[in-house]
Enzyme design. Structure first.
Site, PDB file in Angstrom:
ATOM      1  N   CYS A   2       0.847  -1.183   0.000  1.00 32.04           N
ATOM      2  CA  CYS A   2       0.000   0.000   0.000  1.00 32.04           C
ATOM      3  C   CYS A   2       0.887   1.239   0.000  1.00 32.04           C
ATOM      4  CB  CYS A   2      -0.906   0.038   1.230  1.00 32.04           C
ATOM      5  SG  CYS A   2      -2.034  -1.373   1.347  1.00 32.04           S
ATOM      6  N   ARG A  27       2.835   0.333  -5.544  1.00 28.79           N
ATOM      7  CA  ARG A  27       2.628  -0.372  -4.286  1.00 28.79           C
ATOM      8  C   ARG A  27       1.192  -0.850  -4.106  1.00 28.79           C
ATOM      9  NH1 ARG A  27       6.630   0.594  -0.448  1.00 28.79           N
ATOM     10  NH2 ARG A  27       5.126   0.184   1.191  1.00 28.79           N
ATOM     11  N   TRP A  74      -3.485  -2.162  -2.248  1.00 32.64           N
ATOM     12  CA  TRP A  74      -3.570  -3.524  -2.788  1.00 32.64           C
ATOM     13  C   TRP A  74      -4.377  -4.316  -1.770  1.00 32.64           C
ATOM     14  CZ3 TRP A  74      -1.744  -5.786  -7.270  1.00 32.64           C
ATOM     15  CH2 TRP A  74      -1.876  -7.160  -7.349  1.00 32.64           C
ATOM     16  N   ASN A 100      -0.822   0.608   6.270  1.00 33.45           N
ATOM     17  CA  ASN A 100      -0.137  -0.417   5.490  1.00 33.45           C
ATOM     18  C   ASN A 100       0.272  -1.518   6.449  1.00 33.45           C
ATOM     19  OD1 ASN A 100       1.256  -1.843   3.565  1.00 33.45           O
ATOM     20  ND2 ASN A 100       2.970  -0.430   3.420  1.00 33.45           N
ATOM     21  N   GLY A 101      -0.003  -2.774   6.109  1.00 33.42           N
ATOM     22  CA  GLY A 101       0.353  -3.892   6.976  1.00 33.42           C
ATOM     23  C   GLY A 101      -0.876  -4.670   7.387  1.00 33.42           C
ATOM     24  N   GLU A 487      20.440 -22.790  -4.406  1.00 31.19           N
ATOM     25  CA  GLU A 487      20.157 -21.368  -4.552  1.00 31.19           C
ATOM     26  C   GLU A 487      21.267 -20.519  -3.941  1.00 31.19           C
ATOM     27  OE1 GLU A 487      18.281 -17.659  -5.257  1.00 31.19           O
ATOM     28  OE2 GLU A 487      18.259 -19.623  -6.241  1.00 31.19           O
ATOM     29  N   LYS A 491      23.419 -17.767  -6.039  1.00 31.40           N
ATOM     30  CA  LYS A 491      23.545 -16.357  -5.664  1.00 31.40           C
ATOM     31  C   LYS A 491      25.014 -15.937  -5.626  1.00 31.40           C
ATOM     32  CE  LYS A 491      19.567 -14.828  -5.572  1.00 31.40           C
ATOM     33  NZ  LYS A 491      19.404 -15.713  -6.735  1.00 31.40           N
ATOM     34  N   GLU A 494      26.318 -15.590  -9.180  1.00 31.87           N
ATOM     35  CA  GLU A 494      25.765 -14.421  -9.866  1.00 31.87           C
ATOM     36  C   GLU A 494      26.408 -13.121  -9.392  1.00 31.87           C
ATOM     37  OE1 GLU A 494      21.112 -15.270 -10.863  1.00 31.87           O
ATOM     38  OE2 GLU A 494      21.625 -15.065  -8.739  1.00 31.87           O
ATOM     39  N   HIS A 510      30.256 -39.125  -3.187  1.00 29.91           N
ATOM     40  CA  HIS A 510      30.229 -39.732  -4.520  1.00 29.91           C
ATOM     41  C   HIS A 510      30.872 -38.811  -5.555  1.00 29.91           C
ATOM     42  CE1 HIS A 510      27.837 -43.100  -3.169  1.00 29.91           C
ATOM     43  NE2 HIS A 510      27.009 -42.248  -2.570  1.00 29.91           N
ATOM     44  N   LYS A 613      17.458  -8.898 -15.848  1.00 31.17           N
ATOM     45  CA  LYS A 613      16.404  -9.156 -14.867  1.00 31.17           C
ATOM     46  C   LYS A 613      15.332 -10.074 -15.430  1.00 31.17           C
ATOM     47  CE  LYS A 613      14.375  -8.853 -10.969  1.00 31.17           C
ATOM     48  NZ  LYS A 613      14.984  -9.599  -9.861  1.00 31.17           N
TER      49      LYS A 613
END
Length: 618
Positions: A2, A27, A74, A100-101, A487, A491, A494, A510, A613
């Site tokens: 929001c 937002r 939102w 907001n929240g 992941e 990261k 990247e 192994h 992106k």
């Protein structure tokens, strides 16, 4: 998400508020509203839909005021209709609040207020704030004015929230409160602004003060007073914003990646909000658009994704198979359509894509649909191609992610996959209410737990300083945490350009064990779970070969003291949590590790070389 804007100054308030909302529309954009104070009265204009609709409403019924607040929403609690749009009022109509929240205990507060005679007009959690403040406010000026009433109410609220309030009976005052979601105060020439993000105020002033958690700002024409929730004065420093518009969006962080890592509590909260009920042990995924009978007819789930989203899909496999008891395959989208996949009308294809425009994932989604599969997109961008082509969507609500290496989008995908697994399990009758309720409660608490994890940043900085010159890393995990090892390694590759491998810990002997020596740091994702003892044995195998250890765990220190050397090894503590959300808590420190190592190596962490992106070509 929001957007919040407040203004107190000499300019006409409406244009300032509308301009601020325009800059915050990313937002939230399913409803908007403003409230203006003039001659001791408050007037409100609201509308469903995007900001253009609010501007039309204002042209149809002009409004002006000496100061006011605005909000773009939102929807979380309550449908995206005008009735639920902010600002919200109390019974007297002399108080408004934008928020907001989430107020976690709003139902019990609402029931108590109703018994006391308060009349509610919306489906939102925000409205309880207005009525609670109304109950505490003293019209005769006693009780500390508006800010005093708000302080007394804060003790009753549970959750993460940012809010701004004005009261016609306490004129010339705007009160702003932060407990999680960000708020910033702009200090201009004879004017003050409050907003949920810097871009909303930069056309008026470059001097800003960022509110901290559990802090309040009381804005009057004479200046701004900053206090904590108990009313004690807080010393704040005004910062001069010299950034260009892109830099301004960083809100004081050095890089977008770091900002987005620290935005994860809010992003995860937004992905959960309005979608679960612990009381009813239910999950609501309105955009999924699939009845229970369709979900019961599925006999396999096919996850299609690339890169980080593929790692999310691997975790989704564990979640869906465990909760919904249906077989799940996870396929690289870039490989899927170049073979003859076995897909049919009883297959549910789940395409995971942050942007909704990833070419390989779109192509795989189309191939699955061409073979009669039902389809769902898990996506962060409303109206993107994947959401238009899939039968249903689970939006992640992570907000804009500018950094090329995905952080908050990844963890929000994991939350979305938890919600999807819950929904499938309930539709298929494989998930008892008690188990569903425990996971829902864990998802609701997740933002607070991630806040705790982010406090390990200082430890991770020390680790980065120790190892940033390494040329190779090995990341190990077992079970649902093996994809987190993948992941974490991705990261690091990247962001820092260091070679790193993610591996199932049980497979280390192994092959990869041949690489281990005193120059190879080993990062272990090691929750206190059913395979904890086995993971400890795997690490012992690496330890005796000279590896330096970096262990992420919720285990007690004494359970690791025989394994680790305090002079050489590091432990990153992670709070205990439900097994389904533990991968999220484990993933956040690995993002920070990659970030800090990349910065120390002088890399462009926001725009790593050779990466984009949104990968819109095959």
């Amino acid at each position: 998400m929001c957007g919040i804007i407040g203004y107190l100054g000499a300019k006409p308030a409406v244009p300032v508020l509308i301009e601020g909302l325009r800059r915050l529309e990313y937002r939230g954009y399913d409803s908007a509203g403003i409230a203006l104070v003039r001659a001791g009265e408050i007037e409100v204009r609201r509308s469903a839909g995007k900001l253009d609709r609010l501007e039309e409403a204002i042209r149809a019924a002009p409004v002006d005021g000496e100061y006011g607040v605005g909000h773009t929403r939102w929807a979380t609690h309550g449908r995206p209709i005008e009735e639920n749009a902010h600002p919200h009022r109390d019974c007297s109509g002399r108080l408004v609040v934008v928020h907001n929240g989430i107020i976690e205990n709003y139902l019990e507060l609402k029931q108590r207020l109703r018994r006391a005679g308060h009349c509610f007009k919306t489906e939102t959690d925000t409205e309880v704030i207005a009525h609670l403040v109304e109950q505490e406010f003293r019209p005769d000026g006693g009780g500390g004015g508006l800010e005093g009433a708000v302080r007394r109410v804060l003790a009753e609220l549970r959750g993460l929230f940012g809010m701004v309030l004005v009261h016609a009976s306490d004129p010339g005052k705007v009160v702003a409160v932060r407990n999680g979601p960000p708020l910033v105060v702009g200090v201009g020439e004879q004017e003050f602004l409050v907003a949920s993000d810097v871009p909303a105020i930069l056309s008026h002033t470059r001097d800003v003060v960022f509110l901290g958690d559990e802090e309040m700002a009381v804005v009057t024409r004479g200046g701004v007073a900053f206090t904590d929730f108990a009313g004690r004065a807080v010393s704040k420093t005004t910062q001069r914003i010299l950034w260009d518009p892109v830099m301004a969006e960083k809100a004081g962080y050095k890089h977008f990646m770091l900002k987005e890592i620290f935005e994860q509590p809010r992003a995860l909260q937004e992905t959960v909000l309005g979608r679960v009920s612990a009381e009813e042990a239910s999950v609501y995924l309105g955009e999924l658009d699939m009845p229970d009978e369709a979900l019961r007819a599925i006999d396999e789930v096919l996850v299609l994704a690339c890169g980080t989203s593929w790692h999310a899909g691997l975790i989704g496999k564990f979640l869906i198979e465990s909760l919904a008891r249906v077989r799940v395959d996870v396929d690289y989208a870039s490989e899927f359509r170049h073979r003859e996949p076995l897909v049919g009308e009883r297959t549910l294809a789940v395409a995971i894509t942050q942007s909704g425009e990833t070419a390989d994932t779109l192509a795989a989604l189309r191939e699955a649909r061409a073979r009669s599969a039902r389809s769902i997109a898990i996506c962060n961008v409303v109206g993107s191609m994947a959401t238009r082509e899939a039968d249903g969507t689970v939006y992640t609500h992570a907000g804009p992610e500018i950094g090329v290496a995905s952080t908050k989008a990844f963890t929000s995908q994991l939350v979305a996959l938890n919600l999807l697994a819950l929904r499938l399990g309930q539709a298929r009758g494989t998930l008892p209410d008690g188990e569903a309720r425990r996971l829902i409660e864990a998802l609701t608490r997740l933002p607070v737990l991630v806040e705790h994890v982010l406090k390990t940043d200082a430890v991770i900085r020390r680790i980065a300083k120790r190892f940033y010159r390494a040329t190779n890393f090995l990341y190990l995990g077992r079970g649902i945490h093996y994809p987190i090892a993948l992941e974490g390694a991705l990261k690091l590759k990247e962001i820092s350009y260091i070679h790193a491998e993610g591996y199932p810990a049980g497979e280390m002997k192994h092959g990869p064990i041949a690489l281990i020596d005193e120059n190879l740091p080993v990062v272990a994702v090691m929750p206190r779970d059913a395979v904890f003892a086995k993971m400890r044995s795997n690490l012992q195998e690496a330890k005796v070969r000279g590896a330096a250890m970096i262990v992420l765990t919720d285990a007690a220190p004494e359970e690791l003291e025989e394994l680790l050397d305090p002079e050489r090894d590091f432990v990153v503590p992670v709070p205990p949590a439900h097994p389904a959300v533990m991968p999220i808590l484990m993933g956040v420190p690995l993002q920070l590790l990659a970030y800090h190592i990349g910065v120390l190596r002088g890399c462009d962490v926001d725009q790593p070389r050779n990466l984009a992106k949104s990968v819109t070509v095959e």
